[in-house]
Design a protein around this motif. Structure first.
Motif, PDB file in Angstrom:
ATOM      1  N   TYR A   1      27.362  58.924  23.865  1.00 45.81           N
ATOM      2  CA  TYR A   1      28.458  58.659  24.789  1.00 45.81           C
ATOM      3  C   TYR A   1      28.535  57.169  25.051  1.00 45.81           C
ATOM      4  O   TYR A   1      27.563  56.441  24.908  1.00 45.81           O
ATOM      5  N   ASP A   2      29.726  56.711  25.403  1.00 44.86           N
ATOM      6  CA  ASP A   2      29.940  55.342  25.841  1.00 44.86           C
ATOM      7  C   ASP A   2      30.189  55.386  27.344  1.00 44.86           C
ATOM      8  O   ASP A   2      30.587  56.412  27.897  1.00 44.86           O
ATOM      9  N   PHE A   3      29.953  54.252  27.987  1.00 46.74           N
ATOM     10  CA  PHE A   3      30.038  54.223  29.443  1.00 46.74           C
ATOM     11  C   PHE A   3      30.799  52.987  29.870  1.00 46.74           C
ATOM     12  O   PHE A   3      30.480  51.880  29.453  1.00 46.74           O
ATOM     13  N   ARG A   4      31.825  53.184  30.690  1.00 41.46           N
ATOM     14  CA  ARG A   4      32.567  52.066  31.254  1.00 41.46           C
ATOM     15  C   ARG A   4      33.140  52.469  32.596  1.00 41.46           C
ATOM     16  O   ARG A   4      33.364  53.642  32.872  1.00 41.46           O
ATOM     17  N   VAL A   5      33.355  51.468  33.425  1.00 37.63           N
ATOM     18  CA  VAL A   5      33.861  51.676  34.777  1.00 37.63           C
ATOM     19  C   VAL A   5      35.083  50.793  34.953  1.00 37.63           C
ATOM     20  O   VAL A   5      35.079  49.630  34.545  1.00 37.63           O
ATOM     21  N   MET A   6      36.132  51.329  35.579  1.00 39.89           N
ATOM     22  CA  MET A   6      37.339  50.548  35.805  1.00 39.89           C
ATOM     23  C   MET A   6      37.631  50.470  37.297  1.00 39.89           C
ATOM     24  O   MET A   6      37.547  51.475  38.011  1.00 39.89           O
TER      25      MET A   6
ATOM     26  N   TYR B   1      29.834  48.930  29.271  1.00 33.86           N
ATOM     27  CA  TYR B   1      28.409  48.770  29.008  1.00 33.86           C
ATOM     28  C   TYR B   1      28.145  48.996  27.532  1.00 33.86           C
ATOM     29  O   TYR B   1      28.743  49.877  26.921  1.00 33.86           O
ATOM     30  N   LYS B   2      27.238  48.179  26.970  1.00 38.59           N
ATOM     31  CA  LYS B   2      26.934  48.280  25.551  1.00 38.59           C
ATOM     32  C   LYS B   2      26.371  49.666  25.253  1.00 38.59           C
ATOM     33  O   LYS B   2      25.436  50.124  25.855  1.00 38.59           O
TER      34      LYS B   2
ATOM     35  N   LEU C   1      26.309  46.307  38.505  1.00 36.70           N
ATOM     36  CA  LEU C   1      27.742  46.161  38.735  1.00 36.70           C
ATOM     37  C   LEU C   1      28.334  45.034  37.898  1.00 36.70           C
ATOM     38  O   LEU C   1      29.517  45.048  37.589  1.00 36.70           O
ATOM     39  N   TRP C   2      27.521  44.067  37.551  1.00 39.20           N
ATOM     40  CA  TRP C   2      28.015  42.913  36.784  1.00 39.20           C
ATOM     41  C   TRP C   2      27.185  42.775  35.523  1.00 39.20           C
ATOM     42  O   TRP C   2      25.973  42.826  35.578  1.00 39.20           O
ATOM     43  N   ILE C   3      27.846  42.636  34.410  1.00 39.58           N
ATOM     44  CA  ILE C   3      27.126  42.434  33.142  1.00 39.58           C
ATOM     45  C   ILE C   3      27.624  41.205  32.453  1.00 39.58           C
ATOM     46  O   ILE C   3      28.684  40.703  32.753  1.00 39.58           O
TER      47      ILE C   3
END
Length: 104
Positions: free
Chosen positions: A41-46, A56-57, A102-104
């Motif tokens: 799975y891939d993970f991202r937040v908007m 996120y990588k 929260l920050w990458i």
């Protein structure tokens, strides 16, 4: 699809720390409708208001990096380690905890 197979029944999102240096902790619970033999799975937040996205990588392994108590272990020498085990994940109740900055 997979979302239906996961049978998610509960989802919570919490902030750990502060906005400037904290992490987001998601907790999910559900009841698997079928065995999970593998997957990623891939993970991202908007941000809902401005559309800014944190991606996120990934991809992350579903069996080792999603379910709590997956039974995965690290094998090999750092930095060439790999996670093995965890699959298949049997039908029934499950819990997942995902913590990311929260920050990458």
């Amino acid at each position: 699809g997979l979302q239906r197979a996961l049978g998610v029944s509960s989802f919570t999102l919490q902030l750990k720390g502060s906005i400037s240096d904290g992490t987001m902790v998601m907790t999910l619970e559900g009841n698997l409708q079928m065995n999970i033999t593998n997957g990623t799975y891939d993970f991202r937040v908007m941000h809902v208001q401005d559309g800014q996205e944190i991606a996120y990588k990934g991809p992350y392994t579903l069996c080792c990096q999603f379910f709590d108590n997956s039974g995965c272990v690290w094998e090999g020498e750092y930095p060439n380690q790999t996670q093995v085990g965890g699959c298949p994940v049997p039908q029934g109740p499950w819990r997942a905890t995902i913590e990311r900055p929260l920050w990458i």
